[in-house]
Design an enzyme around this catalytic site. Structure first.
Site, short mmCIF file in Angstrom:
data_model
loop_
_atom_site.label_atom_id
_atom_site.label_comp_id
_atom_site.label_asym_id
_atom_site.label_seq_id
_atom_site.Cartn_x
_atom_site.Cartn_y
_atom_site.Cartn_z
N HIS A 1 0.84 -1.21 0.00
CA HIS A 1 0.00 0.00 0.00
C HIS A 1 0.86 1.25 0.00
CE1 HIS A 1 1.22 -0.63 4.12
NE2 HIS A 1 1.03 0.66 4.32
N HIS B 1 5.27 6.28 -1.21
CA HIS B 1 6.07 5.07 -1.46
C HIS B 1 5.26 3.82 -1.15
CE1 HIS B 1 6.45 5.53 2.89
NE2 HIS B 1 6.74 4.24 2.93
#
Length: 171
Positions: free
Chosen positions: A34, A115
């Site tokens: 995620h 990220h």
């Protein structure tokens, strides 16, 4: 209870991240790959009702997020975490800022660096070895994320979806 707000990338990008995570990330079984949009925070049941209303409004305002995982990077020396760097587009930064402004729970722990973590909790020597290998492999994946998720943490430390919000706006 502990909550967080994330975006899950497509299955293709999740599968790519998981090829590394299953070997290098001890949280592999606790959460799907995620992009964290808001760090974890504590909230009561009453707080969550307000947060859900805010997320409904935000999701109705924003269009799906176009992301580009452009390279493999590291948070070293702060932590030994390695990640797919997501290019911080104007839309993504604005979206994150709105979440921080409207969902004012918890403290911002870090500067927002979009990220997807692929490795963490390694020794310095493991980090150096693995980072060197992964950087040569690289990543160049584009994706569109059309929903965000409010997650909550279970007693075993794993995370599960409390509610999903579809991005249907124009911004």
């Amino acid at each position: 209870m502990k909550y967080g707000i994330v975006a899950f990338p497509s299955k293709k990008l999740q599968d790519l991240a998981n090829t590394y995570r299953k070997r290098y990330d001890p949280h592999y079984a606790k959460i799907t790959p995620h992009m964290t949009l808001k760090d974890s925070f504590d909230a009561t049941d009453e707080d969550i009702q307000s947060i859900v209303r805010q997320l409904d409004e935000i999701a109705a305002k924003y269009a799906p997020l176009n992301i580009h995982a452009s390279r493999i990077s590291s948070f070293f020396p702060t932590t030994n975490a390695i990640y797919f760097r997501i290019e911080p587009t104007e839309q993504l930064v604005a979206f994150h800022n709105v979440l921080e402004e409207k969902i004012s729970f918890g403290n911002t722990k870090h500067v927002f660096v979009p990220h997807i973590t692929i490795a963490q909790k390694m020794t310095d020597s493991e980090h150096d070895d693995i980072f060197g290998q992964l950087r040569m492999t690289g990543v160049d994946e584009k994706d569109t994320i059309d929903r965000i998720h409010l997650l909550y943490q279970l007693e075993d430390g794993s995370w599960t979806t409390y509610e999903t919000f579809r991005l249907t706006g124009a911004e």
